[in-house]
Design a protein around this motif. Structure first.
Motif, PDB file in Angstrom:
ATOM      1  N   ASN A 113       0.935  -1.099   0.035  1.00  0.00           N
ATOM      2  CA  ASN A 113       0.088   0.132  -0.061  1.00  0.00           C
ATOM      3  C   ASN A 113       0.776   1.315  -0.053  1.00  0.00           C
ATOM      4  O   ASN A 113       0.499   2.240   0.340  1.00  0.00           O
ATOM      5  N   HIS A 147      -9.744   2.257   3.064  1.00  0.00           N
ATOM      6  CA  HIS A 147     -10.340   1.935   1.630  1.00  0.00           C
ATOM      7  C   HIS A 147     -10.905   3.066   1.076  1.00  0.00           C
ATOM      8  O   HIS A 147     -11.555   3.858   1.933  1.00  0.00           O
ATOM      9  N   GLY A 169       0.173   1.935 -11.659  1.00  0.00           N
ATOM     10  CA  GLY A 169       1.072   1.613 -10.465  1.00  0.00           C
ATOM     11  C   GLY A 169       1.924   0.410 -10.887  1.00  0.00           C
ATOM     12  O   GLY A 169       2.821   0.039 -10.033  1.00  0.00           O
ATOM     13  N   LYS A 203       6.691   2.083 -11.616  1.00  0.00           N
ATOM     14  CA  LYS A 203       6.891   3.209 -10.400  1.00  0.00           C
ATOM     15  C   LYS A 203       7.293   4.465 -10.810  1.00  0.00           C
ATOM     16  O   LYS A 203       8.417   4.428 -11.832  1.00  0.00           O
ATOM     17  N   GLN A 237      -2.334   8.353  -5.647  1.00  0.00           N
ATOM     18  CA  GLN A 237      -1.590   6.886  -5.746  1.00  0.00           C
ATOM     19  C   GLN A 237      -0.300   6.743  -4.741  1.00  0.00           C
ATOM     20  O   GLN A 237      -0.241   5.587  -4.445  1.00  0.00           O
ATOM     21  N   ASP A 238       0.220   7.786  -4.192  1.00  0.00           N
ATOM     22  CA  ASP A 238       1.068   7.762  -3.161  1.00  0.00           C
ATOM     23  C   ASP A 238       0.446   7.677  -1.714  1.00  0.00           C
ATOM     24  O   ASP A 238       1.443   6.990  -0.953  1.00  0.00           O
ATOM     25  N   ASP A 239      -0.483   8.172  -1.636  1.00  0.00           N
ATOM     26  CA  ASP A 239      -0.971   8.048  -0.227  1.00  0.00           C
ATOM     27  C   ASP A 239      -1.684   6.885   0.279  1.00  0.00           C
ATOM     28  O   ASP A 239      -1.665   6.516   1.519  1.00  0.00           O
ATOM     29  N   ASN A 240      -2.733   6.384  -0.635  1.00  0.00           N
ATOM     30  CA  ASN A 240      -3.469   5.438  -0.401  1.00  0.00           C
ATOM     31  C   ASN A 240      -3.699   4.504  -1.756  1.00  0.00           C
ATOM     32  O   ASN A 240      -4.469   4.429  -2.448  1.00  0.00           O
ATOM     33  N   PHE A 241      -2.380   3.683  -1.929  1.00  0.00           N
ATOM     34  CA  PHE A 241      -2.635   3.233  -3.149  1.00  0.00           C
ATOM     35  C   PHE A 241      -3.640   2.153  -3.255  1.00  0.00           C
ATOM     36  O   PHE A 241      -4.329   2.045  -4.487  1.00  0.00           O
ATOM     37  N   LEU A 242      -4.187   1.404  -2.478  1.00  0.00           N
ATOM     38  CA  LEU A 242      -5.176   0.400  -2.400  1.00  0.00           C
ATOM     39  C   LEU A 242      -6.730   1.174  -2.939  1.00  0.00           C
ATOM     40  O   LEU A 242      -7.282   1.026  -3.579  1.00  0.00           O
ATOM     41  N   ALA A 243      -6.755   2.320  -2.371  1.00  0.00           N
ATOM     42  CA  ALA A 243      -8.106   2.979  -2.419  1.00  0.00           C
ATOM     43  C   ALA A 243      -7.945   3.667  -3.759  1.00  0.00           C
ATOM     44  O   ALA A 243      -8.999   3.538  -4.500  1.00  0.00           O
TER      45      ALA A 243
END
Lengths: 464, 228
Positions: A412, A464, B48, B51, B65-71
């Motif tokens: 993440n 999320h 992503g 990189k 993209q850098d702060d919360n990649f999954l979201a």
């Protein structure tokens, strides 16, 4: 312009392939062989030649022994007919027997018959094998007191089996695994019966069966042939050069094998629409792709723990702790690797769900690793055994959570991790290292994770 | 989606050089350029997969993209140039995998699958493995997968590659639909005439640099640029 014959086209491919292989070997040799190494290599060769003559004397010293072996060989000659085909049956899982690479296959796109190319390839294979058998047989006759008659009989049978198993192996290669397994089991049964009861006519029956099966298979030789798989395996067989691989440090990997269960109706059914079943399959696919690496790693750790389980207690406890650290470090790499490969790479991930489904795979691997630990516990049983076991389970459980959580944070792109939890993990391992001497350490350390808040449901910190 | 000063270096080569652009809601933007211009790399950087070394990529003004990649990832769907299908999953299992990854309800997934599968004429292939399908069919499967989720951003790399004429027309109608639903779509293509009526914006890449961008109406300019 006159069209090249099949033989000319076939030889052209072989000639160029040989040249390319020689060039590759030369290149690899030039990397490893300088003048000094070449000098020592020459000495080694001279030593080898001398050894050859010394061995001859050595063999003469055992003249009586050889006569006894010859007698046994004569008595059991019939067994060859049932034993040798087994090798070809086992090979049919991996190799079609007749090499048809993508180059030869491409000849069929030109006005050449693939059947004739197949025949030429088979003839080449038979000729090569004949020369190998003759050289081997000649050496045995020259170097040992074994009679020409016995050696010749054995070689003649080996050549016969080699010839008559070519087509069965070719056909079996394209069949499902259970067909191959069925034939292997049948032949093992025949061998078992022959070995126990010494069936007298087996040396007539088996060759006869092989000839009949060849006659029956020839008309269907090219029916339902998976050319893509055959060319893929042949390409691998031709170009996976061990020496070049070692020098260049590039692994030649066999074509990706598909699961033998892939075609089961159950496997083709849609999933239960829940993460668990989908994740389970994704892990299975990924780990199977890395099965060789997994075997090597777990095998090496198993050996490490097994060997040290017979040494001093304190060494054994340290080795266990080291093995756990290595194991979880590898488990972390594999976890991250899952999300950097194939289709999964482009999907959004519910990493907590993947973490839950990964657990049983990690534990499965750990169970293999901890077989020697089990043996150790049995041989060193004491009243502390349940506590020790509980301690180890808690440690592994705890380390799983902190290791995979760290991997999740990495995926993440969150670089902060909860250092405190990791320190607790290392304290647990330290506790284990000294627990052989100070058993009370176990009780003390067990309490640590229990008092760290909700340690058992440690979740990575992300939104999320 | 906002892409701000993005630079991607792979090995010792700078493949994407300081690219900045905005992809407004409900817009289709065509990303054009010669082979090796950096189109696919730009899409992969946004995803992503590659990189980035510098810059920011933000979706809906919130998801960095850098702060919360999954979201961030949850809000992008990607159709790669070459299908990435798994040899051990059937066509239907691929759809389920996508549905589950993007949090689609089962009923919603089945409705969409039913519609798209009919549209792309894949009804009889649901229990087949990808290696039993033709290249065009695999591309159709991958296309359906990417169209299943309703994400704010859809990235499409060469959407018409390997598709027959009917499938191309059907895909264009689906992209139109997505656009009307407010999805921002960035697609790379060499078939400019096909996207002329689909995209409203274009971007021209050369050697990883953004050379030109504007309204798709300036189509002649694009052609001159790509023919240089």
């Amino acid at each position: 312009m006159k069209k090249q014959s099949h033989l000319q086209a076939f030889r052209l491919i072989r000639k160029n392939r040989r040249k390319r292989k020689i060039d590759t070997y030369k290149l690899a040799l030039s990397v490893v062989l300088d003048k000094t190494t070449a000098f020592y290599l020459l000495i080694l060769v001279v030593y080898g030649v001398m050894g050859f003559f010394i061995a001859n004397d050595f063999i003469n010293d055992y003249y009586e022994q050889f006569l006894l072996w010859e007698e046994i060989a004569k008595q059991n000659i019939g067994m060859l007919f049932t034993i040798l085909p087994l090798g070809y049956l086992f090979q049919s899982f991996k190799q079609p027997g007749v090499i048809l690479t993508s180059s030869e296959y491409q000849l069929s796109l030109l006005p050449y018959s693939l059947k004739k190319i197949w025949l030429l390839s088979s003839l080449e294979k038979w000729l090569k094998q004949l020369i190998i058998f003759m050289i081997m047989g000649g050496l045995v006759i020259v170097l040992t007191p074994l009679s020409f008659e016995v050696v010749f009989s054995y070689i003649a049978i080996a050549i016969f089996i080699h010839l008559t198993m070519t087509i069965p192996q070719w056909k079996l290669f394209g069949t499902r695994w259970y067909v191959k397994l069925g034939w292997i089991l049948l032949l093992l049964l025949v061998n078992g019966i022959n070995f126990t009861f010494h069936v007298p006519n087996v040396s007539i029956l088996i060759p006869l069966l092989l000839i009949i099966s060849n006659i029956l298979m020839i008309p269907k030789l090219f029916d339902k042939v998976e050319w893509a798989r055959i060319t893929e395996m042949s390409d691998f067989q031709i170009w996976s050069m061990w020496f070049v691989s070692k020098v260049s440090e590039v692994d030649f990997k066999p074509p990706r094998k598909l699961s033998i269960f892939r075609n089961l109706t159950r496997r083709k059914k849609p999933f239960q629409y829940e993460e668990k079943s989908i994740h389970h399959r994704l892990w299975a696919i990924y780990l199977r792709q890395h099965i060789q690496d997994l075997f090597k790693i777990i095998g090496a750790l198993f050996l490490l723990v097994f060997v040290f389980s017979w040494l001093d207690e304190w060494v054994f406890h340290i080795v266990i702790a080291v093995a756990i650290i290595i194991y979880f470090s590898i488990a972390r790499s594999f976890f991250i690797g899952r999300f950097e490969a194939d289709l999964v790479q482009v999907l959004p991930w519910n990493l907590s769900g993947f973490k839950d489904s990964y657990f049983k795979w990690v534990i499965f691997g750990a169970l293999i690793l901890f077989i020697p630990v089990g043996i150790y516990f049995i041989t060193h049983a004491s009243y502390w055994l349940p506590i020790q076991l509980l301690y180890l389970i808690i440690t592994i459980w705890y380390l799983y959570h902190i290791t995979i959580n760290r991997a999740i944070m990495f995926l993440n792109k969150q670089l902060k991790s909860k250092l405190g939890f990791e320190v607790i993990g290392y304290i647990l391992l330290f506790g284990w290292m000294f627990s052989w001497k100070f058993k009370l350490v176990l009780l003390f350390c067990i309490v640590i994770p229990l008092i760290s808040k909700k340690w058992y449901v440690l979740q990575p910190i992300y939104n999320h | 989606m906002a892409v701000q000063s993005v630079t991607t270096v792979i090995g010792d080569k700078t493949l994407i050089k300081d690219i900045t652009f905005q992809l407004p809601k409900g817009t289709v933007m065509a990303l054009v350029g010669h082979n090796g211009a950096g189109k696919s790399t730009l899409l992969k950087t946004i995803m992503g997969i590659e990189k980035k070394n510098h810059g920011k990529i933000i979706i809906q003004d919130t998801y960095d993209q850098d702060d919360n990649f999954l979201a961030f990832k949850q809000r992008i769907s990607y159709l790669p140039e070459e299908p990435l299908l798994l040899t051990e999953l059937t066509v239907m299992q691929h759809f389920q995998l996508y549905g589950m990854a993007y949090g689609l309800e089962e009923d919603e997934l089945l409705d969409k699958v039913d519609r798209y599968v009919k549209g792309f004429e894949l009804t009889a292939k649901m229990d087949e493995y990808p290696d039993a399908l033709s290249k065009g069919m695999r591309q159709k499967v991958q296309t359906i997968c990417a169209l299943l989720p309703d994400t704010p951003v859809l990235l499409i790399d060469e959407p018409f590659m390997g598709l027959d004429v009917f499938a191309m027309d059907y895909l264009i109608s689906l992209i139109h639909e997505k656009k009307q639903d407010g999805t921002s779509i960035l697609l790379t293509t060499h078939q400019l005439d096909r996207v002329k009526h689909l995209a409203s914006q274009y971007m021209l890449l050369t050697d990883g640099m953004l050379i030109n961008q504007g309204s798709i109406q300036d189509f002649d300019t694009i052609q001159r640029g790509t023919n240089q």
